[in-house]
Design a protein around this motif. Structure first.
Motif, PDB file in Angstrom:
ATOM      1  N   ASP A  15     -18.981 -16.807 -15.605  1.00 52.05           N
ATOM      2  CA  ASP A  15     -18.133 -16.729 -16.794  1.00 52.05           C
ATOM      3  C   ASP A  15     -17.595 -15.315 -16.991  1.00 52.05           C
ATOM      4  O   ASP A  15     -16.429 -15.129 -17.357  1.00 52.05           O
ATOM      5  N   THR A  16     -18.443 -14.324 -16.753  1.00 53.16           N
ATOM      6  CA  THR A  16     -18.010 -12.936 -16.908  1.00 53.16           C
ATOM      7  C   THR A  16     -16.939 -12.581 -15.899  1.00 53.16           C
ATOM      8  O   THR A  16     -15.910 -11.974 -16.241  1.00 53.16           O
ATOM      9  N   GLN A  17     -17.148 -12.967 -14.653  1.00 50.81           N
ATOM     10  CA  GLN A  17     -16.175 -12.622 -13.615  1.00 50.81           C
ATOM     11  C   GLN A  17     -14.861 -13.378 -13.803  1.00 50.81           C
ATOM     12  O   GLN A  17     -13.781 -12.843 -13.518  1.00 50.81           O
ATOM     13  N   PRO A  47     -20.430  -1.277 -15.542  1.00 55.86           N
ATOM     14  CA  PRO A  47     -19.606  -2.392 -16.033  1.00 55.86           C
ATOM     15  C   PRO A  47     -19.028  -2.197 -17.424  1.00 55.86           C
ATOM     16  O   PRO A  47     -18.106  -2.917 -17.816  1.00 55.86           O
ATOM     17  N   ASN A  48     -19.562  -1.239 -18.205  1.00 54.46           N
ATOM     18  CA  ASN A  48     -19.191  -1.214 -19.622  1.00 54.46           C
ATOM     19  C   ASN A  48     -17.712  -0.906 -19.866  1.00 54.46           C
ATOM     20  O   ASN A  48     -17.150  -1.320 -20.876  1.00 54.46           O
ATOM     21  N   LYS A  49     -17.060  -0.202 -18.957  1.00 54.73           N
ATOM     22  CA  LYS A  49     -15.625   0.058 -19.140  1.00 54.73           C
ATOM     23  C   LYS A  49     -14.816  -1.226 -18.995  1.00 54.73           C
ATOM     24  O   LYS A  49     -13.948  -1.527 -19.809  1.00 54.73           O
ATOM     25  N   ALA A  50     -15.092  -1.976 -17.952  1.00 50.97           N
ATOM     26  CA  ALA A  50     -14.363  -3.227 -17.732  1.00 50.97           C
ATOM     27  C   ALA A  50     -14.624  -4.234 -18.833  1.00 50.97           C
ATOM     28  O   ALA A  50     -13.768  -5.068 -19.140  1.00 50.97           O
ATOM     29  N   LEU A  51     -15.803  -4.139 -19.467  1.00 49.83           N
ATOM     30  CA  LEU A  51     -16.167  -5.078 -20.514  1.00 49.83           C
ATOM     31  C   LEU A  51     -15.752  -4.599 -21.902  1.00 49.83           C
ATOM     32  O   LEU A  51     -15.963  -5.303 -22.895  1.00 49.83           O
ATOM     33  N   PRO A  87     -13.689  -2.859 -11.226  1.00 50.62           N
ATOM     34  CA  PRO A  87     -13.383  -4.135 -11.877  1.00 50.62           C
ATOM     35  C   PRO A  87     -12.012  -4.169 -12.543  1.00 50.62           C
ATOM     36  O   PRO A  87     -11.515  -5.256 -12.868  1.00 50.62           O
ATOM     37  N   LEU A  88     -11.401  -3.000 -12.769  1.00 42.17           N
ATOM     38  CA  LEU A  88     -10.074  -2.939 -13.376  1.00 42.17           C
ATOM     39  C   LEU A  88      -9.008  -2.525 -12.359  1.00 42.17           C
ATOM     40  O   LEU A  88      -7.955  -2.020 -12.731  1.00 42.17           O
ATOM     41  N   ARG A  89      -9.287  -2.752 -11.087  1.00 48.64           N
ATOM     42  CA  ARG A  89      -8.258  -2.551 -10.061  1.00 48.64           C
ATOM     43  C   ARG A  89      -7.218  -3.663 -10.223  1.00 48.64           C
ATOM     44  O   ARG A  89      -7.538  -4.845 -10.121  1.00 48.64           O
ATOM     45  N   LEU A  90      -5.975  -3.277 -10.431  1.00 51.10           N
ATOM     46  CA  LEU A  90      -4.929  -4.260 -10.718  1.00 51.10           C
ATOM     47  C   LEU A  90      -4.046  -4.562  -9.514  1.00 51.10           C
ATOM     48  O   LEU A  90      -3.210  -5.478  -9.586  1.00 51.10           O
ATOM     49  N   GLN A  91      -4.194  -3.818  -8.442  1.00 53.66           N
ATOM     50  CA  GLN A  91      -3.441  -4.114  -7.227  1.00 53.66           C
ATOM     51  C   GLN A  91      -4.206  -3.607  -6.020  1.00 53.66           C
ATOM     52  O   GLN A  91      -5.011  -2.679  -6.111  1.00 53.66           O
ATOM     53  N   ASN A 107      -5.704   0.255 -14.450  1.00 55.95           N
ATOM     54  CA  ASN A 107      -5.119   0.114 -15.785  1.00 55.95           C
ATOM     55  C   ASN A 107      -4.775   1.452 -16.425  1.00 55.95           C
ATOM     56  O   ASN A 107      -4.303   1.502 -17.556  1.00 55.95           O
ATOM     57  N   PHE A 108      -5.014   2.566 -15.730  1.00 52.63           N
ATOM     58  CA  PHE A 108      -4.688   3.890 -16.257  1.00 52.63           C
ATOM     59  C   PHE A 108      -3.976   4.701 -15.186  1.00 52.63           C
ATOM     60  O   PHE A 108      -4.080   4.419 -13.988  1.00 52.63           O
TER      61      PHE A 108
END
Length: 326
Positions: free
Chosen positions: A231-233, A181-185, A161-165, A267-268
């Motif tokens: 809403d979450t997505q 999901p808890n990391k992305a949230l 969910p935190l893939r930026l490219q 993101n890392f």
């Protein structure tokens, strides 16, 4: 035979004072969407959840393929045990990679074999194969993957969910997925995730039977219930847009400070400060980074994208340290 205990090493909180700026966590710094947070806060703590989590499993997909887990770490342990009980004798784990894959296999007496490139995976016995996509700690994309035949292939998608490219690779039809999901949230304190099996089979049934009673708390049920909401997505799409801007600025800042940096799609990423003693000196100044030594990368750190105020604090602290050494 008594085994020497092997303990995992993680980023995040340590036994020191709270860090004012935490670059060690790879969770989103932007927190959860408001509606999901309200649902978590309103969770009924006075009652047990349904121990079968039937309504939740239907909401997350096929009731007969979803396995709720108490976060990724519990899922890794339980699925490794199911793999061993179903006849797997080898566990292939990414290196560098999250240490719990190997620790879970070692604890059960499986032969642990590491790989840096999926093309190097060549099982010699019935095997469990872990792939983390995108990869932790590098943030890299490991696809394409070789044909792994009848191995038990589990793809850890905690960071998808935190893939930026780039785009998520197409998974093989026989792959399991582990979703956290808890990391992305930005809610890593809520231990909630789920595994998605490719089909209802003996391993799925075994993994289901190995779950502790009430593996998810009421808060965990609330988090996962709202994970796939529109809403979450939509919130996560906005989060990724903001993180791309902050990541660009942070990588430029580190480049100006002469830090080596590796490419990443998340993101890392991995970075290497010029001074070998930079990590503890930053920690003394309230800034925490993730030492990558436990990943087999001494001298490197994993840094996550943080807001401008944190970036400025990091820059000032590094310049102060360099001034002391001048």
């Amino acid at each position: 035979m008594i085994h020497t205990p092997l303990l995992p090493e993680h980023g995040g909180p340590d036994d020191g004072p709270s860090a004012a700026f935490d670059f060690s966590t790879n969770a989103s710094p932007l927190g959860p969407p408001p509606a999901l947070l309200r649902a978590v806060q309103a969770a009924d703590r006075a009652c047990y959840p349904d121990p079968g989590y039937r309504a939740l499993r239907r909401r997350l997909g096929d009731e007969q393929r979803v396995l709720p887990t108490a976060g990724g770490a519990e899922g890794i342990r339980r699925l490794t045990l199911a793999a061993m009980l179903s006849g797997r004798r080898e566990a292939w784990v990414p290196q560098p990679g999250f240490g719990d894959y190997a620790l879970a296999a070692h604890a059960l007496g499986l032969a642990v074999k590491s790989y840096s490139d999926p093309a190097d995976i060549r099982p010699t016995a019935p095997a469990l194969v872990w792939i983390c996509e995108p990869s932790n700690p590098t943030g890299a994309c490991l696809a394409p993957w070789p044909d792994l035949g009848d191995t038990l292939l589990i793809v850890d998608r905690a960071y998808e969910p935190l893939r930026l490219q780039g785009e998520a690779p197409t998974l093989p039809a026989h792959a399991w997925q582990l979703v956290c999901p808890n990391k992305a949230l930005g809610l890593t304190g809520i231990r909630a995730g789920y595994a998605l099996a490719p089909a209802t089979d003996a391993i799925w049934a075994l993994a289901l039977s190995l779950a502790p009673s009430w593996v998810l708390s009421a808060e965990g049920v609330a988090l996962l219930t709202h994970w796939l909401d529109e809403d979450t997505q939509a919130w996560l799409a906005d989060v990724r847009t903001q993180l791309r801007v902050w990541r660009t600025a942070q990588r430029a800042l580190l480049a100006d400070l002469d830090w080596q940096q590796r490419d990443s799609c998340t993101n890392f990423w991995l970075a290497r400060p010029p001074q070998a003693d930079m990590l503890p000196r930053l920690r003394e100044r309230g800034i925490r980074l993730r030492d990558a030594t436990s990943f087999g990368l001494p001298g490197w750190v994993r840094v996550s994208t943080q807001p401008p105020a944190a970036q400025q604090a990091l820059q000032l602290a590094v310049l102060e340290i360099e001034g002391e050494d001048a």
